[in-house]
Motif scaffolding. Structure first.
Motif, PDB file in Angstrom:
ATOM      1  N   GLU A 175       0.829  -1.210   0.000  1.00  0.00           N
ATOM      2  CA  GLU A 175       0.000   0.000   0.000  1.00  0.00           C
ATOM      3  C   GLU A 175       0.863   1.259   0.000  1.00  0.00           C
ATOM      4  OE1 GLU A 175      -4.103  -1.689   1.930  1.00  0.00           O
ATOM      5  OE2 GLU A 175      -3.003  -0.149   3.016  1.00  0.00           O
ATOM      6  N   GLY A 176       1.990   1.194   0.694  1.00  0.00           N
ATOM      7  CA  GLY A 176       2.900   2.330   0.679  1.00  0.00           C
ATOM      8  C   GLY A 176       3.338   2.625  -0.748  1.00  0.00           C
ATOM      9  N   ARG A 177       3.670   1.565  -1.476  1.00  0.00           N
ATOM     10  CA  ARG A 177       4.106   1.765  -2.872  1.00  0.00           C
ATOM     11  C   ARG A 177       2.974   2.354  -3.698  1.00  0.00           C
ATOM     12  NH1 ARG A 177       6.168  -3.980  -4.480  1.00  0.00           N
ATOM     13  NH2 ARG A 177       6.620  -3.022  -6.509  1.00  0.00           N
ATOM     14  N   ILE A 178       1.771   1.797  -3.546  1.00  0.00           N
ATOM     15  CA  ILE A 178       0.628   2.303  -4.330  1.00  0.00           C
ATOM     16  C   ILE A 178       0.411   3.786  -4.026  1.00  0.00           C
ATOM     17  CG2 ILE A 178      -1.877   2.138  -4.663  1.00  0.00           C
ATOM     18  CD1 ILE A 178      -1.635  -0.874  -4.050  1.00  0.00           C
ATOM     19  N   ALA A 179       0.370   4.103  -2.741  1.00  0.00           N
ATOM     20  CA  ALA A 179       0.095   5.497  -2.354  1.00  0.00           C
ATOM     21  C   ALA A 179       1.206   6.418  -2.832  1.00  0.00           C
ATOM     22  CB  ALA A 179      -0.070   5.591  -0.838  1.00  0.00           C
ATOM     23  N   GLY A 180       2.449   5.944  -2.768  1.00  0.00           N
ATOM     24  CA  GLY A 180       3.583   6.754  -3.221  1.00  0.00           C
ATOM     25  C   GLY A 180       3.514   7.021  -4.719  1.00  0.00           C
ATOM     26  N   HIS A 181       3.217   5.964  -5.485  1.00  0.00           N
ATOM     27  CA  HIS A 181       3.065   6.146  -6.938  1.00  0.00           C
ATOM     28  C   HIS A 181       1.926   7.126  -7.222  1.00  0.00           C
ATOM     29  CE1 HIS A 181       6.013   3.224  -8.105  1.00  0.00           C
ATOM     30  NE2 HIS A 181       5.351   2.171  -7.624  1.00  0.00           N
ATOM     31  N   MET A 182       0.810   6.930  -6.564  1.00  0.00           N
ATOM     32  CA  MET A 182      -0.350   7.805  -6.799  1.00  0.00           C
ATOM     33  C   MET A 182      -0.019   9.254  -6.451  1.00  0.00           C
ATOM     34  SD  MET A 182      -2.857   6.190  -8.102  1.00  0.00           S
ATOM     35  CE  MET A 182      -4.174   7.382  -7.869  1.00  0.00           C
ATOM     36  N   ALA A 183       0.688   9.423  -5.345  1.00  0.00           N
ATOM     37  CA  ALA A 183       1.008  10.789  -4.910  1.00  0.00           C
ATOM     38  C   ALA A 183       1.934  11.469  -5.928  1.00  0.00           C
ATOM     39  CB  ALA A 183       1.651  10.761  -3.527  1.00  0.00           C
ATOM     40  N   ALA A 184       2.708  10.647  -6.648  1.00  0.00           N
ATOM     41  CA  ALA A 184       3.594  11.214  -7.675  1.00  0.00           C
ATOM     42  C   ALA A 184       2.898  11.254  -9.031  1.00  0.00           C
ATOM     43  CB  ALA A 184       4.876  10.394  -7.749  1.00  0.00           C
ATOM     44  N   GLY A 185       1.637  10.867  -9.073  1.00  0.00           N
ATOM     45  CA  GLY A 185       0.870  10.942 -10.317  1.00  0.00           C
ATOM     46  C   GLY A 185       1.063   9.746 -11.225  1.00  0.00           C
ATOM     47  N   ALA A 186       1.690   8.686 -10.727  1.00  0.00           N
ATOM     48  CA  ALA A 186       1.978   7.512 -11.561  1.00  0.00           C
ATOM     49  C   ALA A 186       0.899   6.450 -11.358  1.00  0.00           C
ATOM     50  CB  ALA A 186       3.357   6.962 -11.219  1.00  0.00           C
TER      51      ALA A 186
END
Lengths: 435, 366, 81
Positions: A302-313
């Motif tokens: 989930e950390g990875r998902i949220a991090g990608h999303m926060a960077a617009g990826a």
């Protein structure tokens, strides 16, 4: 002073570390905030004797190797939040952090339920004593009873033994049948099986009791014995320390202050997120235990998902959804098989202290049906922990739900609240020369 | 249908006091309260018992009420602490005004006296250097208002009053009210609903005036008196859109309660970080030691403010059997007991101990 | 291993530099970190900064969470009794 980050991650446990790394891999300027002095959160807490767990070291080092290295903001306790800004208290004073996107990875705390004697020195959380031992708290040669519920008991017991404690027994409140059913489902998570086998080997000579719980602790200046109930029988166990925790509760205060909608998980709020971990508030994501207890693997994904999303990826985030669903199912398994025995809610007696900050007994709460009225009349939940311990316990016991989140999120120096940067103020004081 | 001698809407400190007085007088009382007893402005307040001297009418009501508070000095629920009030002067200009204030308070039975700068620091060593002097009112106190309100409602209930908890008044009738569950109560009605007054009685002007407070951890002995700046009245009785004033109070727990702020026309009950900051910075100038203290909690409350700063106490002209006790702004706790006695005297046709004319709702309807 | 010297209730203590103040206190005979409002002895409970039971006075500042504070050279720590 205000520092701006494209992506700000609050919480440097497995979810937060993964989020920071993922966001920074896309070139975002990322700040990683934690109240603790070191990264790792609770599950990956640095051990004063044994160092940092290998997986944690890898995760921590990875954030340095990203395209734009993550800025690590240690000992930043977030105490207030307002739209796109957070205020943190640090040993050097107030810091204001502004962000484009926020990832809330505030993890969980232990559920601590009251019972007679639970306020005695020497009675700690299960994860609590593990954390203290990792801080250098001396447990060598100490007789420790580990009790409560959940896989954390095993991890704590193993940690304590590594530090030289004599673990007298592990008392899991769930029934043997529930534990067997849990073990039979575990094959779906091979990493968990390996971990369980390791713990079992490390604890092969420690008595493990199911359907067993501590009903009281006794001692004068500190705990010297506990009463353990197992099946229909009760017995006294002499000990130096009692480590007792009943599972985990999500930390949602920051999300609540930012206005994020909540779901309920049993008696406790969890941050409401969609599959891509967007909260109900634009530009705010949440990951890991704050969205519901599901353990380390779910937190990392989930950390990875949220991090990608926060960077617009979004594409990178979407590719992880299947893994996330699988990891989240582990949380459902935990909830099903470690459901708490209602007898645990009835251990506290009339004169047992419920609110440890203000010394409010269970009897003093008789007749109150909501947290606010009880607080106004008895001071229950008015103290420094802001109801994090007693309010959570009372909610779990079915007395009344926790009351609203408050400002500051954690107690803070008045100087911090006054010094935080903010827009210029209209001042009627401008002509004053005194004092 | 239930028939009462008095239906009290609102169980804040004012409504609770009125219900208690009415029950003492033998009236059959109903109390209607939608939230927790004492859970509105009463719970948000500082709980100071302090007389302000700049308006003779308010001073008379405060002094009358303070004498009645003495009956609660030993009541555990009241958490009555006679810390006294220490007013501090920032400069010689404020010192010069002290003699007149002392005279006004003493004329009203307030036992105030001036203190020089040296004495000021003997009384409160934690105050900032450079203050010019002050005024001490030793007999004033602080209480814990929500528990007093709960106590007063319990007392009324023991004399037969009926508490309609969780209910609000949906509609006023002629000597009756309809509650939100549709039930009808008949009898004379007293509105003690604080800031909610305009919903039922829009003809009496009343504006919410938001305030911020913060409470600290325990620091026993750091402060012994409730301390206010002499300029407090400028904030309390001025009509600036927003203002802050130094007002710090030692609670019996050893905690400090730090205020104060005033804002008109702010509906949002959330703590405003900017206003909190302004309030604290102002307080630090009087007491720098506050900077290092741990703040546990900040909150806001809405004071019910009338245009002239005086409460509405009495019959509502043109509405038979309709009475009001509301609009106490920041002095509702101080003046609750006196307000209640005055109101019930009027209701029963007795002559009140103080002149009721300054508080009559008729003054704004003329 | 790097160590740090600090004072706890006036007694010199030497602990690993990575220890917390809570851990340092636990190496001394002081079982009690703070007295509750009714005078009961209390010590660290949660170990992670949530419960506030381990509040002590550090370098003159009261109410500091010992479990959240890394030890520092020359630190002066006082518990309640």
């Amino acid at each position: 002073m205000t520092e701006h980050y494209d992506v700000l991650v609050v919480g440097a446990g497995p979810a937060g570390l993964a989020a920071a790394q993922a966001a920074a891999s896309h070139g975002a300027r990322v700040g990683l905030v934690d109240a603790q002095a070191r990264q790792g959160g609770q599950v990956w807490r640095h051990d004063a004797v044994h160092g940092t767990p290998r997986a944690a070291s890898r995760a921590i080092n990875a954030s340095v190797g990203t395209r734009v290295p993550v800025t690590w903001l240690a000992r930043h306790q977030v105490i207030a939040a307002q739209s796109q800004r957070l205020c943190a208290e640090t040993p050097l004073g107030a810091v204001e952090l502004s962000f484009g996107r926020l990832v809330i990875a505030t993890g969980a705390r232990e559920l601590l339920l009251p019972f007679p004697g639970w306020t005695l020195p020497g009675v700690t959380g299960a994860g609590g004593l593990q954390a203290l031992a990792k801080q250098g708290w001396p447990v060598r040669g100490k007789r420790v009873v580990v009790a409560g519920s959940g896989p954390l008991l095993w991890a704590a017991a193993a940690s304590l033994r590594r530090h030289g404690a004599r673990v007298l027994g592990i008392h899991e409140q769930a029934s043997a049948a529930a534990m067997r059913a849990f073990a039979l489902q575990l094959w779906r998570w091979p990493g968990r099986v390996a971990q369980a086998l390791q713990l079992r080997a490390a604890l092969h000579d420690v008595a493990h009791h199911c359907g067993s719980f501590v009903r009281r602790a006794d001692g004068d200046a500190a705990v010297t014995s506990v009463q353990v109930t197992s099946g229909g029988t009760s017995m006294r166990v002499d000990c130096d320390l009692l480590a007792v925790g009943h599972g985990l509760v999500p930390n949602v205060a920051l999300a609540g202050m930012l206005g994020c909608a909540m779901d309920r998980d049993g008696a406790h709020p969890v941050v409401q997120v969609d599959e891509l971990l967007r909260t109900s508030v634009a530009n705010i994501h949440a990951a890991g235990e704050s969205c519901g207890i599901a353990g380390l693997s779910a937190a990392r994904i989930e950390g990875r998902i949220a991090g990608h999303m926060a960077a617009g990826a979004t594409a990178a985030a979407t590719s992880l959804l299947r893994q996330r669903r699988h990891a989240r199912r582990f949380g459902e398994l935990l909830e099903r098989h470690f459901a708490l025995d209602p007898r645990l809610y009835a251990l506290a007696e009339h004169d047992t202290i419920i609110c440890r900050c203000e010394d409010v007994t269970l009897g003093a709460l008789d007749g109150y049906t909501d947290a606010r009225t009880a607080r106004l009349a008895t001071r229950c939940g008015m103290g420094a922990c802001q109801g994090r311990v007693c309010g959570t316990a009372l909610a779990q016991m079915g007395r009344f739900p926790r009351s609203d989140c408050r400002l500051p999120i954690f107690p803070a120096r008045l100087a911090t609240l006054a010094d935080r940067a903010s827009p210029p103020l209209p001042s009627r004081d401008s002509g004053d020369n005194h004092p | 249908m239930s028939r009462y001698d008095l239906i009290v809407a609102g169980a804040g400190i004012v409504g609770a006091s009125c219900a208690n007085e009415a029950s003492i007088a033998g009236l059959r009382v109903a109390i209607v309260e939608p939230g927790p007893v004492g859970g509105g402005a009463t719970a948000c307040s500082m709980g100071h018992l302090v007389a302000m001297d700049d308006d003779p009418a308010e001073l008379a009501l405060a002094r009358y009420s303070l004498r009645r508070w003495e009956a609660f000095a030993h009541l555990a629920e009241a958490e009555f602490s006679r810390c006294g009030t220490l007013w501090v002067a920032r400069n010689d200009g404020e010192v010069a005004g002290i003699a007149a204030r002392v005279a006004r308070l003493n004329a009203a039975g307030g036992e105030a006296h001036a203190v020089d700068a040296r004495t000021l620091y003997e009384l409160e060593p934690a105050l900032a250097a450079g203050l010019a002097g002050g005024m001490l009112v030793p007999a004033e106190a602080v209480v814990y208002p929500p528990r007093v309100a709960q106590h007063l409602v319990r007392c009324a209930q023991q004399r037969g009053a009926r508490l309609h908890a969780g209910r609000s008044v949906r509609r006023l009738g002629r000597a009756s009210v309809t509650l939100d569950d549709g039930s009808l109560l008949t009898g004379p009605v007293l509105l003690a609903t604080g800031c909610a007054l305009p919903r039922l009685l829009p003809q009496l002007p009343l504006r919410p005036r938001k305030g911020h407070l913060l409470i600290t951890e325990r620091y026993p002995g750091l402060l012994r008196h409730q301390v206010l700046e002499l300029g407090y009245a400028d904030s309390a009785h001025g009509d600036a859109a927003s203002s802050v004033a130094f007002n710090v109070q030692p609670r019996p727990t050893g905690q400090l309660l730090v205020g104060s702020s005033r804002e008109f026309d702010v509906e949002d009950p959330a703590v405003s970080p900017a206003m909190l900051q302004r309030m604290l910075r102002h307080a630090f100038r009087f007491m720098p030691a506050l900077r290092q203290l741990q703040g546990l909690r900040a909150w806001t409350g809405l004071r019910p403010a009338t245009p002239d700063g005086r409460p509405y106490l009495g019959a509502v002209p043109g509405h038979p059997d309709l009475w009001v006790a509301a609009g106490h702004e920041g002095l509702g706790v101080t003046t609750a007991l006196g307000s209640a006695r005055l109101l019930i005297d009027l209701l029963l046709g007795h002559a009140p101990a103080i002149d009721p004319a300054p508080y009559s709702p008729a003054r704004v309807l003329a | 291993m790097n160590t740090v010297n600090l004072s706890i209730n006036g007694h010199a203590v030497t602990v690993p530099a990575t220890a917390s103040v809570a851990a340092a206190i636990a190496t001394t005979p002081a079982a009690c970190f703070r007295r509750s409002v009714n005078g009961q002895p209390r010590a660290a409970l949660c170990g992670m900064g949530v419960c506030f039971e381990c509040r002590v006075r550090i370098d003159g500042n009261p109410h500091v969470r010992a479990c959240m504070t890394p030890v520092g050279e020359g630190m002066q720590v006082h518990t309640d009794d």
